[in-house]
Scaffold this motif. Structure first.
Motif, PDB file in Angstrom:
ATOM      1  N   SER A  88       0.697  -1.059  -0.112  1.00 14.01           N
ATOM      2  CA  SER A  88       0.084  -0.087   0.107  1.00 14.01           C
ATOM      3  C   SER A  88       1.010   1.473  -0.218  1.00 14.01           C
ATOM      4  CB  SER A  88      -0.708  -0.042   1.189  1.00 14.01           C
ATOM      5  OG  SER A  88      -0.328   0.073   2.702  1.00 14.01           O
ATOM      6  N   ALA A  89       0.243   2.475  -0.636  1.00  8.40           N
ATOM      7  CA  ALA A  89       1.263   3.111  -0.713  1.00  8.40           C
ATOM      8  C   ALA A  89       1.665   4.330   0.656  1.00  8.40           C
ATOM      9  CB  ALA A  89       0.294   4.398  -1.220  1.00  8.40           C
ATOM     10  N   HIS A  90       0.123   4.417   1.681  1.00  4.70           N
ATOM     11  CA  HIS A  90       0.270   4.493   2.625  1.00  4.70           C
ATOM     12  C   HIS A  90       1.474   4.047   3.822  1.00  4.70           C
ATOM     13  CE1 HIS A  90      -1.127   6.112   6.907  1.00  4.70           C
ATOM     14  NE2 HIS A  90      -0.968   5.128   6.873  1.00  4.70           N
ATOM     15  N   THR A  91       1.834   2.589   4.296  1.00  6.53           N
ATOM     16  CA  THR A  91       2.357   2.429   4.485  1.00  6.53           C
ATOM     17  C   THR A  91       4.085   2.655   3.989  1.00  6.53           C
ATOM     18  OG1 THR A  91       1.243  -0.305   4.864  1.00  6.53           O
ATOM     19  CG2 THR A  91       3.489  -0.658   5.048  1.00  6.53           C
ATOM     20  N   GLU A  92       4.728   2.783   2.577  1.00  7.31           N
ATOM     21  CA  GLU A  92       5.776   2.999   1.563  1.00  7.31           C
ATOM     22  C   GLU A  92       6.290   4.970   1.990  1.00  7.31           C
ATOM     23  OE1 GLU A  92       4.549   2.703  -1.911  1.00  7.31           O
ATOM     24  OE2 GLU A  92       5.420   0.847  -2.708  1.00  7.31           O
ATOM     25  N   GLN A  93       4.615   5.142   1.522  1.00  3.33           N
ATOM     26  CA  GLN A  93       5.139   6.763   2.772  1.00  3.33           C
ATOM     27  C   GLN A  93       5.260   6.969   4.293  1.00  3.33           C
ATOM     28  OE1 GLN A  93       5.324   9.418   1.655  1.00  3.33           O
ATOM     29  NE2 GLN A  93       5.305   8.739  -0.492  1.00  3.33           N
ATOM     30  N   LEU A  94       5.150   5.995   4.746  1.00  2.00           N
ATOM     31  CA  LEU A  94       5.237   6.029   6.916  1.00  2.00           C
ATOM     32  C   LEU A  94       6.610   5.429   6.755  1.00  2.00           C
ATOM     33  CD1 LEU A  94       3.666   5.645   9.672  1.00  2.00           C
ATOM     34  CD2 LEU A  94       2.917   3.014   9.269  1.00  2.00           C
ATOM     35  N   LEU A  95       6.861   4.619   6.014  1.00  2.00           N
ATOM     36  CA  LEU A  95       8.697   3.639   5.781  1.00  2.00           C
ATOM     37  C   LEU A  95       9.034   5.107   5.419  1.00  2.00           C
ATOM     38  CD1 LEU A  95      10.208   1.647   6.276  1.00  2.00           C
ATOM     39  CD2 LEU A  95       9.927   1.270   3.822  1.00  2.00           C
ATOM     40  N   THR A 122      11.053   7.512  -7.123  1.00  2.00           N
ATOM     41  CA  THR A 122      10.944   6.739  -5.639  1.00  2.00           C
ATOM     42  C   THR A 122      11.819   6.415  -4.769  1.00  2.00           C
ATOM     43  OG1 THR A 122      11.108   4.820  -7.176  1.00  2.00           O
ATOM     44  CG2 THR A 122       8.504   6.497  -7.261  1.00  2.00           C
ATOM     45  N   PRO A 123      11.657   6.972  -3.866  1.00  2.00           N
ATOM     46  CA  PRO A 123      12.900   6.547  -2.828  1.00  2.00           C
ATOM     47  C   PRO A 123      12.340   5.590  -2.026  1.00  2.00           C
ATOM     48  CG  PRO A 123      11.908   8.586  -1.676  1.00  2.00           C
ATOM     49  CD  PRO A 123      11.727   8.305  -3.839  1.00  2.00           C
ATOM     50  N   GLU A 124      10.843   5.114  -1.604  1.00  2.00           N
ATOM     51  CA  GLU A 124      10.546   4.318  -1.445  1.00  2.00           C
ATOM     52  C   GLU A 124      10.320   3.031  -1.573  1.00  2.00           C
ATOM     53  OE1 GLU A 124       7.530   6.227  -3.736  1.00  2.00           O
ATOM     54  OE2 GLU A 124       8.411   6.802  -1.844  1.00  2.00           O
TER      55      GLU A 124
END
Length: 128
Positions: A88-95, A122-124
């Motif tokens: 999910s994009a949310h998890t990637e942003q949180l990380l 895309t650093p995530e």
């Protein structure tokens, strides 16, 4: 360090026992007692020096048995640890925010006026 102190104390105890045997016993009894004292000290010193290795081996064996038991029960997957739910994009942003915070805190401790930015689109994806 503790092991070294114990070893030197045991050598002192052996020397005391040898002196006592030399002073109190004569003949064949003296030879037998000296051999017995040396044999007992050798066994004790070997046990003292090998005990950390034995404990480490037991812990390793117990840990591997527990891991195998968890894998058999389906609690932990075999192989390497895998992140779940990272699609999910949310998890990637949180990380990404967490990594940004850690890098910024480290850089601010060494260089208070420093700024930095990612050089990736895309650093995530790099972090994952």
């Amino acid at each position: 360090m503790k092991n070294d102190k114990t070893t030197w104390n045991s050598i002192g105890l052996l020397a005391g026992a040898v002196i006592a045997i030399l002073a109190l016993a004569r003949g064949r009894l003296q030879t037998g007692l000296l051999l017995a004292a040396l044999a007992l000290w050798t066994v004790w010193a070997a046990a003292l020096l090998l005990s950390p290795h034995i404990r480490r081996h037991r812990r390793s064996r117990t840990r591997s048995q527990q891991t195998k038991k968890r894998q058999d029960e389906g609690i932990s997957p075999p192989g390497l640890f895998q992140l779940t739910g990272t699609d999910s994009a949310h998890t990637e942003q949180l990380l990404l925010r967490h990594v940004n915070h850690r890098i910024s805190a480290y850089l601010r401790s060494a260089y208070p006026d420093m700024t930095w930015e990612w050089c990736e689109e895309t650093p995530e994806k790099v972090i994952l």
